[in-house]
Write an enzyme that holds these catalytic residues in place. Structure first.
Site, PDB file in Angstrom:
ATOM      1  N   ARG A  84     -29.512  -6.791   9.919  1.00 29.75           N
ATOM      2  CA  ARG A  84     -28.190  -6.277   9.576  1.00 29.75           C
ATOM      3  C   ARG A  84     -27.673  -6.910   8.294  1.00 29.75           C
ATOM      4  NH1 ARG A  84     -23.295  -4.628  12.443  1.00 29.75           N
ATOM      5  NH2 ARG A  84     -21.925  -3.859  10.805  1.00 29.75           N
ATOM      6  N   ARG A  93     -26.242   0.745   8.968  1.00 32.59           N
ATOM      7  CA  ARG A  93     -26.681  -0.522   9.553  1.00 32.59           C
ATOM      8  C   ARG A  93     -27.925  -0.323  10.416  1.00 32.59           C
ATOM      9  NH1 ARG A  93     -21.559  -0.241  12.335  1.00 32.59           N
ATOM     10  NH2 ARG A  93     -20.706  -0.294  10.249  1.00 32.59           N
ATOM     11  N   ASP A  96     -25.872  -2.417  15.198  1.00 33.21           N
ATOM     12  CA  ASP A  96     -24.499  -2.894  15.376  1.00 33.21           C
ATOM     13  C   ASP A  96     -24.299  -3.098  16.873  1.00 33.21           C
ATOM     14  OD1 ASP A  96     -21.701  -3.323  14.921  1.00 33.21           O
ATOM     15  OD2 ASP A  96     -21.300  -1.190  15.259  1.00 33.21           O
ATOM     16  N   ASP A  98     -21.401  -4.134  19.552  1.00 26.63           N
ATOM     17  CA  ASP A  98     -19.969  -4.352  19.751  1.00 26.63           C
ATOM     18  C   ASP A  98     -19.681  -4.576  21.229  1.00 26.63           C
ATOM     19  OD1 ASP A  98     -19.504  -3.906  17.040  1.00 26.63           O
ATOM     20  OD2 ASP A  98     -19.051  -1.784  17.326  1.00 26.63           O
TER      21      ASP A  98
HETATM   22  C1  X6L Z   1      -9.968   7.669  10.561  1.00 28.51           C
HETATM   23  C2  X6L Z   1     -10.172   6.438   9.996  1.00 28.51           C
HETATM   24  C3  X6L Z   1     -10.816   8.095  11.551  1.00 28.51           C
HETATM   25  C4  X6L Z   1     -11.216   5.639  10.420  1.00 28.51           C
HETATM   26  C5  X6L Z   1     -11.855   7.296  11.977  1.00 28.51           C
HETATM   27  C6  X6L Z   1     -13.878   5.495  12.998  1.00 28.51           C
HETATM   28  C7  X6L Z   1     -13.559   4.093  11.148  1.00 28.51           C
HETATM   29  C8  X6L Z   1     -14.931   4.726  13.393  1.00 28.51           C
HETATM   30  C9  X6L Z   1     -14.625   3.311  11.538  1.00 28.51           C
HETATM   31  C10 X6L Z   1     -12.052   6.049  11.410  1.00 28.51           C
HETATM   32  C11 X6L Z   1     -13.170   5.208  11.859  1.00 28.51           C
HETATM   33  C12 X6L Z   1     -15.315   3.624  12.657  1.00 28.51           C
HETATM   34  C13 X6L Z   1     -20.543   4.187  13.866  1.00 28.51           C
HETATM   35  C14 X6L Z   1     -20.015   5.298  13.180  1.00 28.51           C
HETATM   36  C15 X6L Z   1     -19.277   3.482  12.301  1.00 28.51           C
HETATM   37  C16 X6L Z   1     -21.426   4.425  14.952  1.00 28.51           C
HETATM   38  C17 X6L Z   1     -21.128   6.773  14.547  1.00 28.51           C
HETATM   39  C18 X6L Z   1     -16.478   2.817  13.113  1.00 28.51           C
HETATM   40  C19 X6L Z   1     -17.110   1.789  12.243  1.00 28.51           C
HETATM   41  N1  X6L Z   1     -20.065   3.067  13.299  1.00 28.51           N
HETATM   42  N2  X6L Z   1     -20.293   6.577  13.510  1.00 28.51           N
HETATM   43  N3  X6L Z   1     -19.216   4.827  12.211  1.00 28.51           N
HETATM   44  N4  X6L Z   1     -21.672   5.733  15.255  1.00 28.51           N
HETATM   45  N5  X6L Z   1     -21.412   8.030  14.921  1.00 28.51           N
HETATM   46  O1  X6L Z   1     -21.945   3.512  15.614  1.00 28.51           O
HETATM   47  O2  X6L Z   1     -16.939   2.963  14.223  1.00 28.51           O
HETATM   48  S1  X6L Z   1     -18.361   2.484  11.220  1.00 28.51           S
HETATM   49 MG    MG Z   2     -19.253  -0.729  15.535  1.00 29.46          MG
HETATM   50 MG    MG Z   3     -19.697  -4.291  14.925  1.00 28.19          MG
END
Ligand code: X6L
Ligand code: MG
Ligand code: MG
Length: 175
Positions: A84, A93, A96, A98
């Site tokens: 990572r 990544r 991850d 969590d």
């Molecule tokens: C508006 C603003 C709407 C921010 C959503 C959602 C930001 C999720 C970060 C958000 C917002 C995240 C994964 C991912 C990430 C994952 C999938 C996060 C952190 N990690 N998408 N995006 N799976 N499908 O594990 O979860 S980055």
């Molecule tokens: Mg995450």
């Molecule tokens: Mg994390």
């Protein structure tokens, strides 16, 4: 093993399934962690930062004698061991890890927030979690998980990719 925890796993670089499998293997090889269950593996549209490859996501349930903070440190260590790198925020990544829930505890520290503060809006977390624990009630929420799930928009962004072997068979990966 006195504590129950749920961990969300995600990967969208390289051999994604191999990264998830290796992460499960490494987590459960700790003498103070015991695997209880894993969800199916889901392929999911990226959220937050959308210009990146599709993810594989899953959730696992463990029993552990580690504190929440010790568990966090171990998760971060496994992330590092599996390559990572933290470059773009919300970016690609290898793996991850969590912590979603630790017993029914509320933990609010700079390092660690439990329940995971944004888990309720993340279909890629809630759908796999509901597969293995549909009746759970998340601290600070009123409705059980299965009711939350019914009300989630955009569920089509989360699709089963590798079903848990044999539908009803209890066979967590990583054993
Ligand atoms: C508006 C603003 C709407 C921010 C959503 C959602 C930001 C999720 C970060 C958000 C917002 C995240 C994964 C991912 C990430 C994952 C999938 C996060 C952190 N990690 N998408 N995006 N799976 N499908 O594990 O979860 S980055
Ligand atoms: Mg995450
Ligand atoms: Mg994390």
């Amino acid at each position: 093993m006195g504590n129950t925890a749920f961990i969300a796993l995600g990967s969208n670089i390289g051999d994604r399934y191999d990264y998830l499998s290796k992460a499960v293997e490494r987590l459960v090889s700790h003498s103070k962690i015991q695997l209880v269950n894993t969800s199916s593996v889901y392929e999911t549209d990226p959220v937050g930062y959308e210009e990146q490859d599709l993810f594989l996501n899953m959730v696992m349930e463990i029993q552990t004698d580690l504190s929440a903070f010790e568990l966090l440190d171990f998760c971060l260590k496994v992330e590092l061991e599996l390559g990572r790198k933290r470059e773009i925020m919300w970016g690609p990544r290898t793996v991850d890890l969590d912590i979603l829930l630790y017993n029914q505890e509320n933990i609010k520290s700079e390092k660690l927030m439990i329940p995971h503060p944004r888990m309720l809006e993340r279909n890629f977390v809630m759908i796999p979690l509901s597969e293995i624990k549909p009746n759970i009630t998340i601290p600070n929420t009123e409705k059980p998980l299965e009711v939350w799930i019914e009300e989630l928009p955009n569920k089509e962004g989360v699709r089963v990719w590798k079903r848990k072997n044999g539908e009803d068979v209890f066979e967590p990966i990583g054993n």
